[in-house]
Design an enzyme around this catalytic site. Structure first.
Site, PDB file in Angstrom:
ATOM      1  N   ASP A 363      -7.971  -3.194  -6.051  1.00  0.00           N
ATOM      2  CA  ASP A 363      -8.926  -2.649  -4.826  1.00  0.00           C
ATOM      3  C   ASP A 363      -8.402  -1.169  -4.872  1.00  0.00           C
ATOM      4  O   ASP A 363      -7.300  -0.631  -4.906  1.00  0.00           O
ATOM      5  CB  ASP A 363      -8.779  -3.432  -3.727  1.00  0.00           C
ATOM      6  CG  ASP A 363      -9.426  -2.794  -2.607  1.00  0.00           C
ATOM      7  OD1 ASP A 363     -10.771  -2.763  -2.753  1.00  0.00           O
ATOM      8  OD2 ASP A 363      -9.005  -2.256  -1.418  1.00  0.00           O
ATOM      9  N   GLU A 392     -10.948  -0.974  -9.613  1.00  0.00           N
ATOM     10  CA  GLU A 392     -12.062  -0.914  -8.886  1.00  0.00           C
ATOM     11  C   GLU A 392     -12.294   0.679  -9.041  1.00  0.00           C
ATOM     12  O   GLU A 392     -11.862   1.379  -8.086  1.00  0.00           O
ATOM     13  CB  GLU A 392     -12.081  -1.519  -7.640  1.00  0.00           C
ATOM     14  CG  GLU A 392     -13.404  -1.240  -6.881  1.00  0.00           C
ATOM     15  CD  GLU A 392     -13.240  -0.968  -5.250  1.00  0.00           C
ATOM     16  OE1 GLU A 392     -14.299  -1.002  -4.746  1.00  0.00           O
ATOM     17  OE2 GLU A 392     -12.033  -1.023  -4.739  1.00  0.00           O
ATOM     18  N   ASP A 462     -19.698  -5.341  -2.035  1.00  0.00           N
ATOM     19  CA  ASP A 462     -19.845  -4.116  -1.573  1.00  0.00           C
ATOM     20  C   ASP A 462     -21.192  -3.245  -1.714  1.00  0.00           C
ATOM     21  O   ASP A 462     -21.325  -2.352  -1.511  1.00  0.00           O
ATOM     22  CB  ASP A 462     -18.750  -2.984  -2.386  1.00  0.00           C
ATOM     23  CG  ASP A 462     -17.402  -3.446  -1.693  1.00  0.00           C
ATOM     24  OD1 ASP A 462     -17.196  -3.707  -0.584  1.00  0.00           O
ATOM     25  OD2 ASP A 462     -16.274  -3.311  -2.571  1.00  0.00           O
TER      26      ASP A 462
END
Length: 620
Positions: A363, A392, A462
């Site tokens: 992340d 990410e 997201d």
């Protein structure tokens, strides 16, 4: 010829070792300004006698006339040329012989030589002006686990996937699917037992990997505010439940990837709570980025949590400590601190050693130092060599992929043009030519050995759901999925999107999974099952060799080809809302082909009639 537009960089994405024997070379030129490029190369130490001369020697190029380079892709401003070489002694000196109708130059590392004005033979082999690929060291070659490129991922947001054990529900749990306009404060009871119960569904769809958003102990529904990296969230189950899940998934040939939230932790993490309580006297003070003695400079609520509702704007942008974004509940780790490294690296290895997970998705990976990720890679690969590491990164990620850090990244650079062409992106819709240029930027950003492992997605936790992006139109959504599956890389499907779950961006994209078959969009569901099967059957689907064949900006159709060895697949897409008569390219005219999607033969003439928002996948 615009010399300023020409660009090459040694030992980069323009010159890299593809495998132990092969080096890929690329060069960029101004669009439509160059007619031909040849690569002149050879071993820097290979000298031999000159013809008809005694006791003299000269440098021996592997091809004195140069080897042709392919103009592979174009963007709005540039052309990109490609070739591969196999240096006999794993070393290479090289330069570019570039021509158009008026100019012929040698493009080298130190100067550009106009061959129209100098003695060509004397200047062309000046090795001081050649680029250098010193040696193909096997340790430096990009090396991702072999299984990754063949994986089709299924992303699960656990709290909204399936409630399999009501006995561990949060006290405020709501009836499953009872609210459509969900928020992140709602709980519906999704848990790991629910995932175990649905593993046969996941396998039947054809998915071979599950990517979980965070599942560790934390107070939120999304779990990105972790308070214990070593414990499964109590409302999801226990560590033993997770071990059972991994074992049952592996029995079905399904890999498991967890989410590593190592940029920041949650407000209730014990290290952070010790700092809040003791300030500089806390042994964890340097585990975070704190300015001064006062740690908290904003109001707290009755639970001693940040009272966001009563914060001023000044509070929200002037914390005394670094955070993820402007989120006071997520203090940023100092990953250069030894206590932090021990804690986070220990957690990463723990879930591999004790539970046999297969990968980590990282992340906010671009906000953590490269040094930390290099050490992270060594640590986790030391435990399990074929574990995958996927970052990410929403922007170009090459710096993280070529220097001992990640195996792959989430390919948002591909998602954006897919949205803009098949649907809408910030209410923008682009034409085929613009789509091709945008996709070409992705194809030219990453080396081919990296491209085949990129984590390709069209939606996620997201973003908006792909069906919503595509105007709630299942046919357009299926076109987007088709391009995703025929682009080099490993596709990922966000839970529920395969059955037609829609939704705008966070939190509306985190609705409960629909388990009533009567409410499934079978057009999308069956389409994805077919694409997964075709991708597993035809290597051309994941090939890095994508060639544009034809397009029409007014009619909005697109034809491209995928190649793997002798296998050629042509994909024809009608991305318009009307029926089209599409003139076929010469290589398809009057041919007998196989429609591999519908498993039938076709006898083509000079054109094909295609319904609105339809496609063909043809094998010649």
């Amino acid at each position: 010829m615009n010399i300023a537009a020409i660009y090459h960089e040694a030992k980069s994405k323009y010159a890299y070792a593809y495998d132990k024997e092969t080096v890929h070379i690329k060069i960029r030129t101004g669009k439509d300004e160059v007619d031909e490029i040849k690569l002149i190369y050879g071993d820097p130490f290979h000298y031999g006698p000159k013809e008809d001369e005694v006791n003299t020697s000269e440098w021996k190029a592997d091809s004195s006339l140069g080897i042709p380079m392919l103009k592979e892709y174009s963007t709005g401003m540039h052309d990109y040329w490609f070739c591969e070489i196999k240096p006999k002694w794993k070393r290479a000196k090289y330069a570019f012989l570039i021509k158009n109708k008026d100019t012929k130059v040698i493009f080298g590392s130190r100067e550009i030589i106009d061959l129209n004005t100098v003695d060509e033979k004397k200047r062309i082999y000046n090795l001081e002006n050649f680029f250098n690929f010193p040696y193909v060291n096997h340790e430096d070659i990009y090396d991702a686990p072999e299984w990754v490129a063949d994986t089709t991922w299924y992303q699960i947001f656990t709290e909204r996937f399936s409630n399999g054990d009501s006995s561990i529900n949060d006290e405020n749990v709501l009836e499953w699917g009872s609210i459509d306009d969900v928020t992140n404060d709602m709980f519906f009871g999704g848990d790991l037992r629910g995932v175990i119960n649905k593993l046969d569904y996941i396998k039947d769809m054809g998915f071979t990997g599950i990517y979980f958003t965070p599942i560790f102990q934390s107070p939120s529904s999304h779990k990105y505010d972790i308070e214990d990296y070593y414990k499964i969230d109590s409302h999801f189950g226990t560590n033993d439940t997770f071990k059972e899940l991994v074992q049952e998934a592996h029995k079905r040939g399904i890999r498991i990837m967890l989410d590593a939230v190592f940029n920041h932790c949650g407000w209730r993490h014990p290290y952070w709570q010790d700092v809040v309580k003791n300030g500089r006297d806390s042994k964890y003070y340097d585990c975070f980025y704190i300015n001064g003695d006062t740690v908290v400079n904003f109001p707290l609520d009755d639970n001693n949590d940040p009272d966001i509702d009563n914060m001023t704007y000044d509070n929200l942008v002037n914390f005394n400590y670094a955070t993820f974004g402007f989120t006071p509940r997520m203090p940023k780790w100092n990953t250069d601190n030894e206590l932090v490294k021990e804690h986070l690296m220990g957690a990463a290895k723990y879930w591999i050693e004790e539970y046999d997970i297969d990968g980590w998705r990282l992340d906010v990976s671009n906000e953590v130092s490269h040094e930390f990720w290099r050490e992270f890679r060594k640590e986790v690969k030391g435990v399990k060599k074929d574990v995958v590491i996927i970052g990410e990164n929403w922007d170009e990620a090459f710096p993280w992929l070529h220097s001992g850090q990640f195996d792959s990244t989430m390919n948002y650079d591909l998602l954006m043009p897919i949205w803009s062409f098949f649907g809408k992106n910030n209410n923008l819709h682009i034409k085929p030519s613009t789509f091709i240029e945008a996709v070409n930027r992705v194809l030219t950003t990453y080396p081919k050995n990296i491209l085949k492992n990129m984590f390709n997605l069209v939606d996620s936790h997201d973003t908006e759901r792909i069906l919503t992006v595509c105007y709630e139109n299942a046919d357009k959504t299926n076109l987007a999925y088709l391009f995703q599956f025929t682009f080099p890389g490993t596709p990922s499907i966000y839970y529920g999107s395969e059955v037609g779950v829609n939704g705008n961006t966070d939190p509306n994209n985190r609705k409960c999974m629909v388990w009533d078959n009567d409410k499934h969009n079978d057009k999308i569901k069956n389409h994805l099952k077919t694409l997964i099967n075709l991708r597993n059957t035809y290597k051309a689907f994941n090939s890095t060799e994508l060639r544009w064949v034809d397009y029409d900006n007014e009619k909005e159709y697109l034809i491209y080809k995928k190649v793997s060895g002798e296998q050629e697949l042509y994909i024809i897409m009608n991305n318009s809302n009307q029926e089209l008569n599409i003139t076929l390219p010469e290589q398809l005219m009057n041919k007998k082909v196989e429609d591999i999607y519908n498993q039938q033969e076709m006898n083509l003439s000079h054109e094909v009639v295609m319904e609105e928002n339809s496609f063909l996948i043809l094998r010649v």
